[in-house]
Design a protein around this motif. Structure first.
Motif, PDB file in Angstrom:
ATOM      1  N   ASN A   1       0.779  -1.338   0.029  1.00  0.00           N
ATOM      2  CA  ASN A   1      -0.084   0.044   0.045  1.00  0.00           C
ATOM      3  C   ASN A   1       1.091   1.285   0.056  1.00  0.00           C
ATOM      4  O   ASN A   1       0.766   2.268   0.758  1.00  0.00           O
ATOM      5  CB  ASN A   1      -0.926  -0.107   1.407  1.00  0.00           C
ATOM      6  CG  ASN A   1      -2.000  -1.224   1.094  1.00  0.00           C
ATOM      7  OD1 ASN A   1      -2.573  -1.404   0.144  1.00  0.00           O
ATOM      8  ND2 ASN A   1      -2.176  -1.644   2.305  1.00  0.00           N
ATOM      9  N   PHE A   2       1.629   1.321  -0.862  1.00  0.00           N
ATOM     10  CA  PHE A   2       2.706   2.473  -1.053  1.00  0.00           C
ATOM     11  C   PHE A   2       1.613   3.764  -1.442  1.00  0.00           C
ATOM     12  O   PHE A   2       0.846   3.481  -2.093  1.00  0.00           O
ATOM     13  CB  PHE A   2       3.612   2.536  -1.940  1.00  0.00           C
ATOM     14  CG  PHE A   2       4.801   1.346  -1.511  1.00  0.00           C
ATOM     15  CD1 PHE A   2       5.535   2.120  -0.573  1.00  0.00           C
ATOM     16  CD2 PHE A   2       4.869   0.253  -2.380  1.00  0.00           C
ATOM     17  CE1 PHE A   2       6.670   1.200  -0.033  1.00  0.00           C
ATOM     18  CE2 PHE A   2       6.070  -0.523  -1.771  1.00  0.00           C
ATOM     19  CZ  PHE A   2       7.203  -0.153  -0.578  1.00  0.00           C
ATOM     20  N   ARG A   3       1.788   4.950  -1.020  1.00  0.00           N
ATOM     21  CA  ARG A   3       1.047   6.069  -1.380  1.00  0.00           C
ATOM     22  C   ARG A   3       1.354   6.514  -2.649  1.00  0.00           C
ATOM     23  O   ARG A   3       0.700   7.216  -3.519  1.00  0.00           O
ATOM     24  CB  ARG A   3       1.489   7.070  -0.128  1.00  0.00           C
ATOM     25  CG  ARG A   3       0.743   7.090   0.957  1.00  0.00           C
ATOM     26  CD  ARG A   3       0.699   8.315   1.816  1.00  0.00           C
ATOM     27  NE  ARG A   3       2.065   8.698   1.958  1.00  0.00           N
ATOM     28  CZ  ARG A   3       2.661  10.084   1.666  1.00  0.00           C
ATOM     29  NH1 ARG A   3       1.679  10.617   0.699  1.00  0.00           N
ATOM     30  NH2 ARG A   3       3.791  10.229   1.761  1.00  0.00           N
ATOM     31  N   ARG A   4       2.770   6.451  -3.344  1.00  0.00           N
ATOM     32  CA  ARG A   4       3.130   6.706  -4.778  1.00  0.00           C
ATOM     33  C   ARG A   4       4.124   5.820  -4.906  1.00  0.00           C
ATOM     34  O   ARG A   4       4.936   5.215  -4.248  1.00  0.00           O
ATOM     35  CB  ARG A   4       3.538   8.250  -4.513  1.00  0.00           C
ATOM     36  CG  ARG A   4       4.470   8.529  -3.594  1.00  0.00           C
ATOM     37  CD  ARG A   4       5.064  10.005  -3.607  1.00  0.00           C
ATOM     38  NE  ARG A   4       3.907  10.751  -3.474  1.00  0.00           N
ATOM     39  CZ  ARG A   4       4.257  12.183  -3.254  1.00  0.00           C
ATOM     40  NH1 ARG A   4       5.121  12.640  -3.398  1.00  0.00           N
ATOM     41  NH2 ARG A   4       3.026  12.954  -2.987  1.00  0.00           N
ATOM     42  N   ILE A   5       4.304   5.410  -6.098  1.00  0.00           N
ATOM     43  CA  ILE A   5       5.186   4.625  -6.728  1.00  0.00           C
ATOM     44  C   ILE A   5       5.761   5.243  -8.049  1.00  0.00           C
ATOM     45  O   ILE A   5       5.073   5.836  -8.870  1.00  0.00           O
ATOM     46  CB  ILE A   5       4.557   3.273  -7.265  1.00  0.00           C
ATOM     47  CG1 ILE A   5       3.657   2.633  -6.138  1.00  0.00           C
ATOM     48  CG2 ILE A   5       5.411   2.274  -8.019  1.00  0.00           C
ATOM     49  CD1 ILE A   5       2.938   1.408  -6.394  1.00  0.00           C
ATOM     50  N   LEU A   6       7.298   5.290  -8.058  1.00  0.00           N
ATOM     51  CA  LEU A   6       7.695   5.569  -8.912  1.00  0.00           C
ATOM     52  C   LEU A   6       8.531   4.469  -9.866  1.00  0.00           C
ATOM     53  O   LEU A   6       9.007   3.430  -9.327  1.00  0.00           O
ATOM     54  CB  LEU A   6       9.119   6.593  -8.715  1.00  0.00           C
ATOM     55  CG  LEU A   6       8.902   7.859  -7.804  1.00  0.00           C
ATOM     56  CD1 LEU A   6       9.931   8.515  -7.317  1.00  0.00           C
ATOM     57  CD2 LEU A   6       7.447   8.488  -8.362  1.00  0.00           C
ATOM     58  N   THR A   7       8.499   4.389 -11.148  1.00  0.00           N
ATOM     59  CA  THR A   7       9.067   3.395 -11.958  1.00  0.00           C
ATOM     60  C   THR A   7       9.762   4.010 -13.152  1.00  0.00           C
ATOM     61  O   THR A   7       9.453   4.731 -13.976  1.00  0.00           O
ATOM     62  CB  THR A   7       7.857   2.516 -12.481  1.00  0.00           C
ATOM     63  OG1 THR A   7       8.592   1.330 -13.198  1.00  0.00           O
ATOM     64  CG2 THR A   7       6.895   3.056 -13.112  1.00  0.00           C
ATOM     65  N   THR A   8      10.774   3.199 -13.533  1.00  0.00           N
ATOM     66  CA  THR A   8      11.308   3.637 -14.669  1.00  0.00           C
ATOM     67  C   THR A   8      11.106   2.697 -15.811  1.00  0.00           C
ATOM     68  O   THR A   8      11.532   2.731 -17.026  1.00  0.00           O
ATOM     69  CB  THR A   8      13.163   3.282 -14.647  1.00  0.00           C
ATOM     70  OG1 THR A   8      13.570   1.967 -14.100  1.00  0.00           O
ATOM     71  CG2 THR A   8      13.738   4.153 -13.374  1.00  0.00           C
TER      72      THR A   8
END
Length: 555
Positions: free
Chosen positions: A140-147
């Motif tokens: 349950n991450f609040r935001r996710i960054l991905t390459t």
């Protein structure tokens, strides 16, 4: 041809598997405080597979370029030059980047990106989520960054989140102004929008505001580039960043780019950040630089063929963070490592004690419906092969016995409805035994027929399917548990799934309980499809009765 190039066969790893290291205590505390922002790399996507196969889903960078070259229809002399660069690129990342740049220039942007989609879209259409995706969703991450520019994160991890790229200026601004809203930021673009993808190292440098060789900043960066750089600096300064699915080696252009960014930000960052990475001596120089400049601590693991240690590490995070109790009408999830199997069974029993309906889908008949003495004897033998702690084994057996007793008592009292699905092939296999084992089989299924006499228990057989096919395609087995919410405002049920997952005999085992999640919804749908195509109860009972009668004649 696409599949041959895009897929890598994941061979069975016959070496002894080394478990993932546990997360540092500080990382667990930051997770509890919801201060961790993950940056997801290609490694997590690589663990996804085509349904029903042991074939990895996505091609490597080299394989993707090779596939594009084969479909490019370039002049033979031009193709040969790029082929030489590409072959050299298997060991030299810079040669690979040059091959990508030359291929794109020769093909032209539109055919180049169209070719990428032609390779990846057939994979995307048949992909299934990996265990890594399932476990990541539970955090349950609040935001996710991905390459990554594939669509796996938004499909499997956070389907309710807004998705945008670094080129979406107004959306970017909106989410910067509303930090509590969940989102997925695709740092390097989206495959459905080729114009958002910086393909190749030179393009990547320009994407972040550097000259194409990465040596200095461009004089007048775009608004999108400024927003991206400001956002990343703020993220690293105010959160704990966790790299997952990245090697942080020279082969990754993004890893080299990070050293440039932190230099522009003024040196060492105040917060500690973490990176789960495979051991790699050749990457020590770059990693050492990142550790000094960005305050990154490395959590190194010895990878098996499928890098299952990444899944295991995520399960460690989940097991350490989410230990609160379920609340009615809320989503909830928890993973349990083997050392916490008793807690998993206790939680499952807690749900079953107040359930009004339970579904079981298992290869063979569920252990929750069996003779108590046989359950204890069989379980003890299997557990002693895996655990050395006698007291722990006894605690597991006690929890399993309590579940068996609860289901039997509630079936007899009539206040629990149970639907059981298992495989006809496994039923036949059970009756292929002889001697004492056959006697136990007769006793167990005679007991099942006794319970079936109660109107609130129904059993059906799934024809033809083998246990291996069930595991490969549907990740069986599991129990679905329906509990009343005891709320006038929400009269529907809370729905729980409890299951154990194990990729192969060499892999770690992880027990999972989820409530009211997407996973639960999918499993209910899966169960209903099997239920409505299974052998009807009357015929199922006749098959079991005939097998018992034939077996008794053999005794």
């Amino acid at each position: 041809m696409i599949l041959q190039i895009a897929f890598e066969l994941v061979e069975e790893n016959m070496m002894t598997r080394i478990s993932a290291p546990p997360p540092p205590k500080d990382l667990i505390e930051q997770m509890k405080a919801q201060k961790v922002v993950p940056i997801i790399g290609a490694g997590l996507s690589k663990s996804a597979q085509i349904m029903g196969s042991y074939v990895s889903a996505l091609p490597t960078y080299y394989q993707l370029l090779e596939s594009l070259l084969e479909r490019s229809n370039l002049e033979p002399n031009v193709e040969n030059v790029i082929r030489v660069l590409l072959d050299a690129g298997e060991k030299n990342p810079r040669a690979l980047e040059k091959a990508a740049r030359e291929l794109r220039e020769e093909m032209g942007d539109y055919p180049f990106y169209k070719g990428i989609r032609a390779v990846l879209e057939p994979i995307d259409a048949h992909i299934q989520e990996s265990m890594g995706h399932k476990l990541l969703r539970m955090l349950n991450f609040r935001r996710i960054l991905t390459t990554n520019y594939d669509r796996f994160i938004e499909r499997f991890v956070a389907p309710d989140f807004e998705v945008f790229t670094a080129r979406d200026i107004e959306t970017f601004r909106m989410f910067l102004a509303e930090p509590e809203r969940g989102f997925i930021l695709k740092l390097h673009g989206d495959i459905t929008r080729p114009e958002t993808i910086p393909f190749g190292l030179s393009d990547l440098y320009r994407h972040y505001g550097y000259e194409s060789d990465g040596t200095k900043l461009v004089a007048d960066p775009s608004v999108a580039t400024k927003l991206l750089r400001e956002f990343l600096e703020s993220t690293f300064r105010t959160n704990t960043v966790l790299f997952l699915g990245s090697s942080l080696s020279e082969a990754e252009g993004y890893a080299r780019l990070l050293t440039n960014l932190v230099r522009e930000w003024g040196g060492s960052l105040p917060n500690t950040h973490y990176a789960l990475v495979p051991k790699n001596v050749e990457a020590s120089a770059l990693r050492g630089n990142l550790a000094r400049e960005m305050n990154i601590k490395y959590i190194e693991y010895e990878p098996d063929q499928a890098h299952s240690q990444v899944w295991e590490f995520i399960s460690y995070l989940n097991a350490g963070v989410y230990d609160d109790k379920p609340q009615p009408n809320r989503k909830w999830g928890q993973s349990y490592l083997p050392s916490r199997r008793v807690e998993y069974l206790e939680r499952q029993l807690e749900r079953e004690q107040t359930a009004h309906c339970v579904y079981f889908l298992t290869p063979s008949l569920t252990n929750a419906i069996t003779i108590e003495e046989e359950l204890i004897a069989t379980s003890k033998q299997k557990l002693e092969e895996r655990f050395s702690d006698i007291e722990y084994i006894e605690a597991i057996i006690q929890s399993m016995t309590q579940r068996q007793q609860n289901l039997e008592a509630r079936l007899v009292s009539g206040d629990l409805e149970v639907h059981v699905l298992f495989l006809e092939t496994e039923l036949s296999k059970a009756f292929d035994a002889s001697g004492e084992q056959l006697r136990k089989t007769i006793e167990r299924y005679t007991y099942l027929l006794k319970l079936i006499a109660y109107p609130n228990l129904e059993v059906r057989l799934i024809p033809r399917l083998t246990a291996q096919e069930l595991r490969d395609n549907y990740s069986a087995s599991f129990a679905i548990i329906f509990n009343d919410t005891n709320s006038n405002e929400y009269p529907e049920s809370d729905v729980t799934i409890a299951y154990a997952s194990q990729a192969t005999v060499n892999y770690f085992e992880i027990h999972i309980i989820q409530i009211n999640t997407t996973e639960v919804r999918d499993r209910v749908y899966q169960f209903e499809r099997f239920w409505n195509s299974a052998i009807a109860e009357k015929k199922t009972i006749q098959i079991i009765a005939d097998l018992i009668q034939d077996a008794q004649r053999k005794m």
